[in-house]
Enzyme design. Structure first.
Site, PDB file in Angstrom:
ATOM      1  CB  SER A   9      -0.931   0.005   1.225  1.00 41.99           C
ATOM      2  OG  SER A   9      -0.167   0.150   2.415  1.00 41.99           O
ATOM      3  CB  SER A  10       2.902   2.758   1.802  1.00 44.62           C
ATOM      4  OG  SER A  10       3.938   3.634   2.160  1.00 44.62           O
ATOM      5  CB  SER A 127      17.052  -7.956   3.804  1.00 44.72           C
ATOM      6  OG  SER A 127      17.988  -7.657   4.801  1.00 44.72           O
ATOM      7  CE1 TYR A 141      13.305  -1.879   8.676  1.00 44.89           C
ATOM      8  CE2 TYR A 141      15.599  -1.196   8.508  1.00 44.89           C
ATOM      9  CZ  TYR A 141      14.402  -1.531   7.907  1.00 44.89           C
ATOM     10  OH  TYR A 141      14.308  -1.503   6.529  1.00 44.89           O
ATOM     11  CE  LYS A 145      13.664  -4.908   6.907  1.00 46.15           C
ATOM     12  NZ  LYS A 145      12.618  -5.516   6.076  1.00 46.15           N
TER      13      LYS A 145
HETATM   14  N1  NAP Z   1      12.299   2.899   2.117  1.00 44.70           N
HETATM   15  C1  NAP Z   1      13.562   2.569   2.287  1.00 44.70           C
HETATM   16  O1  NAP Z   1      14.462   3.416   2.159  1.00 44.70           O
HETATM   17  C2  NAP Z   1      13.935   1.140   2.641  1.00 44.70           C
HETATM   18  C3  NAP Z   1      15.286   0.837   2.793  1.00 44.70           C
HETATM   19  C4  NAP Z   1      15.647  -0.475   3.109  1.00 44.70           C
HETATM   20  C5  NAP Z   1      14.668  -1.454   3.248  1.00 44.70           C
HETATM   21  N2  NAP Z   1      13.359  -1.123   3.108  1.00 44.70           N
HETATM   22  C6  NAP Z   1      12.363  -2.190   3.280  1.00 44.70           C
HETATM   23  O2  NAP Z   1      11.436  -2.151   2.209  1.00 44.70           O
HETATM   24  C7  NAP Z   1      10.129  -2.509   2.654  1.00 44.70           C
HETATM   25  C8  NAP Z   1       9.166  -1.366   2.330  1.00 44.70           C
HETATM   26  O3  NAP Z   1       9.556  -0.221   3.092  1.00 44.70           O
HETATM   27  P1  NAP Z   1       9.141   1.266   2.689  1.00 44.70           P
HETATM   28  O4  NAP Z   1       9.833   2.162   3.646  1.00 44.70           O
HETATM   29  O5  NAP Z   1       9.371   1.511   1.264  1.00 44.70           O
HETATM   30  O6  NAP Z   1       7.569   1.209   2.872  1.00 44.70           O
HETATM   31  P2  NAP Z   1       6.578   1.950   3.896  1.00 44.70           P
HETATM   32  O7  NAP Z   1       6.139   3.200   3.239  1.00 44.70           O
HETATM   33  O8  NAP Z   1       7.198   2.038   5.244  1.00 44.70           O
HETATM   34  O9  NAP Z   1       5.346   0.926   3.879  1.00 44.70           O
HETATM   35  C9  NAP Z   1       5.264  -0.152   4.753  1.00 44.70           C
HETATM   36  C10 NAP Z   1       4.247  -1.131   4.174  1.00 44.70           C
HETATM   37  O10 NAP Z   1       4.142  -2.251   5.053  1.00 44.70           O
HETATM   38  C11 NAP Z   1       2.754  -2.507   5.267  1.00 44.70           C
HETATM   39  N3  NAP Z   1       2.567  -3.130   6.578  1.00 44.70           N
HETATM   40  C12 NAP Z   1       2.983  -2.680   7.797  1.00 44.70           C
HETATM   41  N4  NAP Z   1       2.581  -3.528   8.757  1.00 44.70           N
HETATM   42  C13 NAP Z   1       1.919  -4.536   8.128  1.00 44.70           C
HETATM   43  C14 NAP Z   1       1.252  -5.709   8.577  1.00 44.70           C
HETATM   44  N5  NAP Z   1       1.196  -6.035   9.881  1.00 44.70           N
HETATM   45  N6  NAP Z   1       0.673  -6.515   7.663  1.00 44.70           N
HETATM   46  C15 NAP Z   1       0.702  -6.203   6.340  1.00 44.70           C
HETATM   47  N7  NAP Z   1       1.311  -5.114   5.849  1.00 44.70           N
HETATM   48  C16 NAP Z   1       1.905  -4.288   6.748  1.00 44.70           C
HETATM   49  C17 NAP Z   1       2.080  -1.152   5.147  1.00 44.70           C
HETATM   50  O11 NAP Z   1       0.722  -1.262   4.766  1.00 44.70           O
HETATM   51  P3  NAP Z   1      -0.570  -1.173   5.759  1.00 44.70           P
HETATM   52  O12 NAP Z   1      -0.315  -0.147   6.806  1.00 44.70           O
HETATM   53  O13 NAP Z   1      -1.678  -0.811   4.814  1.00 44.70           O
HETATM   54  O14 NAP Z   1      -0.716  -2.539   6.323  1.00 44.70           O
HETATM   55  C18 NAP Z   1       2.865  -0.538   4.005  1.00 44.70           C
HETATM   56  O15 NAP Z   1       2.323  -0.946   2.766  1.00 44.70           O
HETATM   57  C19 NAP Z   1      10.269  -2.781   4.159  1.00 44.70           C
HETATM   58  O16 NAP Z   1      10.462  -4.159   4.371  1.00 44.70           O
HETATM   59  C20 NAP Z   1      11.520  -2.009   4.543  1.00 44.70           C
HETATM   60  O17 NAP Z   1      12.150  -2.550   5.668  1.00 44.70           O
HETATM   61  C21 NAP Z   1      12.965   0.144   2.813  1.00 44.70           C
END
Ligand code: NAP
Length: 282
Positions: A9-10, A127, A141, A145
């Protein structure tokens, strides 16, 4: 291919789901905030809370009713907790581990019987660079990870014989994540003995995220991962300096590596400059 994707969703999950749909896959996406239905982008959306057995089972049942196979599971659902190791509570650690680690375990256990019966499948787990090294005030976190990293290695070896491939995606900072999923430990107020270091580190983390890489590029790279006959065990999508940080982490003695990272994050001058930049909107 029929691809299930969590946390769509995000952020990176949403960008990846769109890239998978553009690549012609049948995409069945889950998140807690979804109302079930098919969007104009062709993505099927279903409600999913990865921390709940009932919700995960209902998601799987509804997804299999839409399409009776699951060729790939892409796991993006994740949340972040910021806080000192001393003051972050066990309940706060548990909350992060429940979503970021056990949520993935739960979903894998649900799809694996289907993938084995089909004679194969692909599992992609998000991860992070934090799955490879620690930074100050992100211990929950980072621990989650690191758990994902270790678990994925065991999983990959066990399911190989059954034709299931496992890949870890290790993103660096991307300018996509929503602040709605970044929590601060309840203790991190002005009374904390770590307040000044914490504020400086948060300023650096926020700056790095806001000036991070393009999430669409990552989405496309995950989509092309699924086109490969054999997926690599890891896909690192990060800036050169973040890749360098991982290399240094593996090369340098721990004390020296910590000194480098402390200098980067616990840096009052740099943090003040970033805060001023943010205030002026530049
Ligand atoms: N953004 C970065 O820079 C970055 C860097 C390294 C790794 N990551 C990894 O990439 C992934 C996405 O991160 P993001 O920061 O881009 O996204 P985000 O905007 O933080 O979105 C998090 C997503 O996880 C869902 N979520 C949270 N709790 C949940 C649950 N209990 N059940 C189902 N869905 C759940 C949320 O949807 P709902 O609230 O609708 O459930 C949302 O779609 C994560 O695993 C994060 O650790 C991101």
């Amino acid at each position: 291919m029929v691809v299930w994707i969590t946390g769509a969703s995000s952020g990176l999950g949403l960008h990846t789901a769109r890239a998978l749909a553009r690549a012609g896959h049948t995409v069945i996406a889950g998140a807690r905030s979804f109302t079930p239905g098919r969007g104009e982008d062709g993505i099927h959306r279903l409600t999913l809370d990865v921390t709940s057995d009932e919700s995960a089972e209902a998601f799987a049942e509804a997804a299999l009713a839409l399409s009776p196979r699951v060729d790939a599971l892409v796991q993006c659902a994740g949340i972040l907790m910021l806080g000192s190791c001393e003051e972050t509570t066990v309940a706060e650690y548990r909350r992060i581990l429940e979503t970021d680690f056990l949520g993935m375990v739960r979903m894998n256990s649900l799809v694996l019987p289907h993938m084995r019966r089909q004679g194969g499948g692909r599992i992609v787990m998000f991860s992070s660079i934090n799955g490879l090294l620690g930074i100050p005030f992100q211990s929950a976190y980072t621990a989650a990870k690191h758990a994902v990293e270790g678990y994925a290695e065991c999983l990959g070896m066990e399911v190989h014989r059954h034709g299931v491939q496992v890949c870890l995606v290790e993103p660096g900072d991307h300018r996509s994540g929503s602040d709605a999923y970044r929590f601060h430990s309840a203790a991190m107020g002005e009374g904390s003995p770590y307040a000044a270091d914490y504020a400086d580190t948060i300023a650096v983390i926020a700056h790095d995220e806001h000036s991070g890489s393009d999430p669409d590029v990552l989405g496309e790279r995950v989509a092309s991962l699924l086109k490969r006959r054999k997926m690599p065990g890891r896909l690192r999508v990060a800036s050169l300096d973040q890749k360098l940080a991982v290399w240094l982490h593996d090369l340098l003695p721990t004390r020296l590596n910590h000194a480098v990272l402390r200098g980067y994050y616990l840096n009052p001058k740099k943090a003040a400059a970033y805060r001023a930049q943010e205030k002026s909107g530049s």
